[in-house]
Write a protein that holds these residues in place. Structure first.
Motif, PDB file in Angstrom:
ATOM      1  N   ASN A  58       2.796  13.216 -12.435  1.00  0.00           N
ATOM      2  CA  ASN A  58       3.092  13.732 -13.778  1.00  0.00           C
ATOM      3  C   ASN A  58       4.589  13.769 -14.097  1.00  0.00           C
ATOM      4  N   LYS A  59       5.312  12.733 -13.707  1.00  0.00           N
ATOM      5  CA  LYS A  59       6.760  12.670 -13.947  1.00  0.00           C
ATOM      6  C   LYS A  59       7.118  11.369 -14.661  1.00  0.00           C
ATOM      7  N   SER A  60       8.274  11.371 -15.291  1.00  0.00           N
ATOM      8  CA  SER A  60       8.887  10.147 -15.809  1.00  0.00           C
ATOM      9  C   SER A  60       9.816   9.632 -14.715  1.00  0.00           C
ATOM     10  N   ILE A  61       9.655   8.364 -14.368  1.00  0.00           N
ATOM     11  CA  ILE A  61      10.295   7.834 -13.164  1.00  0.00           C
ATOM     12  C   ILE A  61      11.098   6.571 -13.452  1.00  0.00           C
ATOM     13  N   ILE A  62      12.225   6.461 -12.735  1.00  0.00           N
ATOM     14  CA  ILE A  62      12.976   5.216 -12.609  1.00  0.00           C
ATOM     15  C   ILE A  62      12.818   4.793 -11.151  1.00  0.00           C
ATOM     16  N   LEU A  63      12.272   3.616 -10.923  1.00  0.00           N
ATOM     17  CA  LEU A  63      12.158   3.096  -9.561  1.00  0.00           C
ATOM     18  C   LEU A  63      13.490   2.467  -9.148  1.00  0.00           C
ATOM     19  N   VAL A  64      13.799   2.534  -7.869  1.00  0.00           N
ATOM     20  CA  VAL A  64      15.076   2.026  -7.339  1.00  0.00           C
ATOM     21  C   VAL A  64      14.803   1.143  -6.119  1.00  0.00           C
ATOM     22  N   ASP A  65      15.432  -0.040  -6.116  1.00  0.00           N
ATOM     23  CA  ASP A  65      15.367  -0.909  -4.944  1.00  0.00           C
ATOM     24  C   ASP A  65      16.690  -1.647  -4.828  1.00  0.00           C
ATOM     25  N   ASP A  66      16.926  -2.257  -3.685  1.00  0.00           N
ATOM     26  CA  ASP A  66      18.200  -2.954  -3.502  1.00  0.00           C
ATOM     27  C   ASP A  66      18.178  -4.364  -4.067  1.00  0.00           C
ATOM     28  N   LEU A  67      17.024  -5.033  -4.015  1.00  0.00           N
ATOM     29  CA  LEU A  67      16.951  -6.438  -4.403  1.00  0.00           C
ATOM     30  C   LEU A  67      15.609  -6.751  -5.035  1.00  0.00           C
ATOM     31  N   ILE A  68      15.628  -7.568  -6.064  1.00  0.00           N
ATOM     32  CA  ILE A  68      14.383  -8.088  -6.619  1.00  0.00           C
ATOM     33  C   ILE A  68      14.350  -9.588  -6.385  1.00  0.00           C
ATOM     34  N   THR A  69      13.239 -10.058  -5.834  1.00  0.00           N
ATOM     35  CA  THR A  69      13.042 -11.500  -5.672  1.00  0.00           C
ATOM     36  C   THR A  69      11.885 -11.905  -6.585  1.00  0.00           C
ATOM     37  N   THR A  70      10.655 -11.677  -6.158  1.00  0.00           N
ATOM     38  CA  THR A  70       9.495 -12.035  -6.981  1.00  0.00           C
ATOM     39  C   THR A  70       9.074 -10.913  -7.929  1.00  0.00           C
ATOM     40  N   GLY A  71       9.423  -9.669  -7.600  1.00  0.00           N
ATOM     41  CA  GLY A  71       8.999  -8.514  -8.391  1.00  0.00           C
ATOM     42  C   GLY A  71       7.710  -7.890  -7.902  1.00  0.00           C
ATOM     43  N   THR A  72       7.091  -8.482  -6.892  1.00  0.00           N
ATOM     44  CA  THR A  72       5.806  -7.996  -6.372  1.00  0.00           C
ATOM     45  C   THR A  72       5.896  -6.563  -5.871  1.00  0.00           C
ATOM     46  N   LYS A 130       0.834  -1.213   0.000  1.00  0.00           N
ATOM     47  CA  LYS A 130       0.000   0.000   0.000  1.00  0.00           C
ATOM     48  C   LYS A 130       0.866   1.259   0.000  1.00  0.00           C
ATOM     49  N   PHE A 131       1.470   1.541  -1.137  1.00  0.00           N
ATOM     50  CA  PHE A 131       2.383   2.666  -1.265  1.00  0.00           C
ATOM     51  C   PHE A 131       1.661   3.998  -1.376  1.00  0.00           C
ATOM     52  N   ASP A 132       2.199   4.989  -0.702  1.00  0.00           N
ATOM     53  CA  ASP A 132       1.759   6.375  -0.806  1.00  0.00           C
ATOM     54  C   ASP A 132       2.793   7.087  -1.680  1.00  0.00           C
ATOM     55  N   ILE A 133       2.353   7.597  -2.813  1.00  0.00           N
ATOM     56  CA  ILE A 133       3.240   8.251  -3.772  1.00  0.00           C
ATOM     57  C   ILE A 133       3.028   9.759  -3.686  1.00  0.00           C
ATOM     58  N   LYS A 134       4.096  10.497  -3.489  1.00  0.00           N
ATOM     59  CA  LYS A 134       4.016  11.946  -3.303  1.00  0.00           C
ATOM     60  C   LYS A 134       4.615  12.707  -4.485  1.00  0.00           C
ATOM     61  N   VAL A 135       4.392  12.210  -5.679  1.00  0.00           N
ATOM     62  CA  VAL A 135       4.854  12.882  -6.893  1.00  0.00           C
ATOM     63  C   VAL A 135       3.892  12.500  -8.019  1.00  0.00           C
ATOM     64  N   LYS A 160      -0.910   8.034  -9.989  1.00  0.00           N
ATOM     65  CA  LYS A 160      -0.659   9.473  -9.820  1.00  0.00           C
ATOM     66  C   LYS A 160      -0.199  10.099 -11.150  1.00  0.00           C
ATOM     67  N   ASN A 161      -0.495   9.421 -12.253  1.00  0.00           N
ATOM     68  CA  ASN A 161      -0.199   9.907 -13.606  1.00  0.00           C
ATOM     69  C   ASN A 161       1.301  10.023 -13.894  1.00  0.00           C
ATOM     70  N   ASN A 162       2.095   9.155 -13.296  1.00  0.00           N
ATOM     71  CA  ASN A 162       3.524   9.083 -13.587  1.00  0.00           C
ATOM     72  C   ASN A 162       3.769   8.006 -14.631  1.00  0.00           C
ATOM     73  N   GLN A 163       4.809   8.177 -15.409  1.00  0.00           N
ATOM     74  CA  GLN A 163       5.244   7.159 -16.352  1.00  0.00           C
ATOM     75  C   GLN A 163       6.475   6.481 -15.752  1.00  0.00           C
ATOM     76  N   VAL A 164       6.359   5.204 -15.424  1.00  0.00           N
ATOM     77  CA  VAL A 164       7.485   4.457 -14.858  1.00  0.00           C
ATOM     78  C   VAL A 164       8.216   3.789 -16.015  1.00  0.00           C
ATOM     79  N   LEU A 165       9.451   4.216 -16.253  1.00  0.00           N
ATOM     80  CA  LEU A 165      10.225   3.725 -17.387  1.00  0.00           C
ATOM     81  C   LEU A 165      10.741   2.311 -17.152  1.00  0.00           C
ATOM     82  N   PHE A 166      11.322   2.080 -15.964  1.00  0.00           N
ATOM     83  CA  PHE A 166      11.871   0.783 -15.581  1.00  0.00           C
ATOM     84  C   PHE A 166      12.279   0.858 -14.125  1.00  0.00           C
ATOM     85  N   CYS A 167      12.800  -0.243 -13.613  1.00  0.00           N
ATOM     86  CA  CYS A 167      13.308  -0.279 -12.243  1.00  0.00           C
ATOM     87  C   CYS A 167      14.757  -0.727 -12.271  1.00  0.00           C
TER      88      CYS A 167
END
Length: 189
Positions: A148-162, A141-146, A174-181
């Motif tokens: 209308n932006k183009s976004i790259i998501l960042v995390d330390d580890l991917i396991t399942t991708g959930t 249940k993420f709260d996004i505070k941005v 929130k009308n953002n375009q997520v390019l990749f992670c």
């Protein structure tokens, strides 16, 4: 101080020799949804001992080293037609630092601007060691505070991708375009 890996005397938390021998990033690509990809720099097994440093007081120095070796090099070669914003997934602090904020910081370039504290879970769910079914039943249940932006998501580890897909969905609401992670490591390679 001693190098965390080889235990020789070093002014760095991970000596230059170990950085060159053990931490040379490679690039891994995994499709998480139709046309949406996660890119990582290491397999989990390559850097497991360094990833777990996030639970200790010295983790910020380890993540800064890993960020310089991978995320910073990525940013130096990344070009886009407009400014893109990097956002760490669930930036919370452990021992006074957030590993995703540190990684995002290393993406700063002419084309990428890091934003901090913009993607936080509103509930605390520990996914470590949990299977895909548990993750699907207990969403972050993420709260996004941005918006209308183009976004790259960042995390330390991917396991399942959930987690990444949940953050992507919340960003898109929130009308953002997520390019990749981008992640440091992929547990499936």
């Amino acid at each position: 101080m001693k190098c965390l890996s080889c235990e020789t005397f070093s002014l760095n938390i991970i000596c230059k020799t170990c950085q060159e021998k053990l931490l040379r990033p490679s690039f891994h690509k995994r499709e998480l949804a139709d046309g949406f990809y996660n890119y990582s720099f290491y397999s989990f097994t390559e850097i497991e001992e360094f990833l777990t440093s996030k639970y200790y007081f010295h983790g910020d120095r380890v993540f800064n080293t890993l960020g310089k070796l991978s995320f910073k090099k990525f940013a130096q070669n990344f070009e886009f037609e407009q400014l893109v914003y990097s956002i760490g997934i669930d930036e919370h602090t452990r021992h006074e630092f957030s590993q995703t904020a540190i990684l995002s910081k290393h993406l700063k370039s002419k084309y990428i601007k890091p934003l901090y504290g913009k993607c936080k879970a509103t509930n605390i769910v520990k996914y470590a060691g949990k299977d895909l079914e548990f993750r699907k039943k207990n969403k972050r249940k993420f709260d996004i505070k941005v918006s209308n932006k183009s976004i790259i998501l960042v995390d330390d580890l991917i396991t399942t991708g959930t987690t990444i897909l949940e953050a992507k969905k919340a960003c898109e609401e929130k009308n953002n375009q997520v390019l990749f992670c981008l992640t440091l490591a992929d547990a499936k390679i």
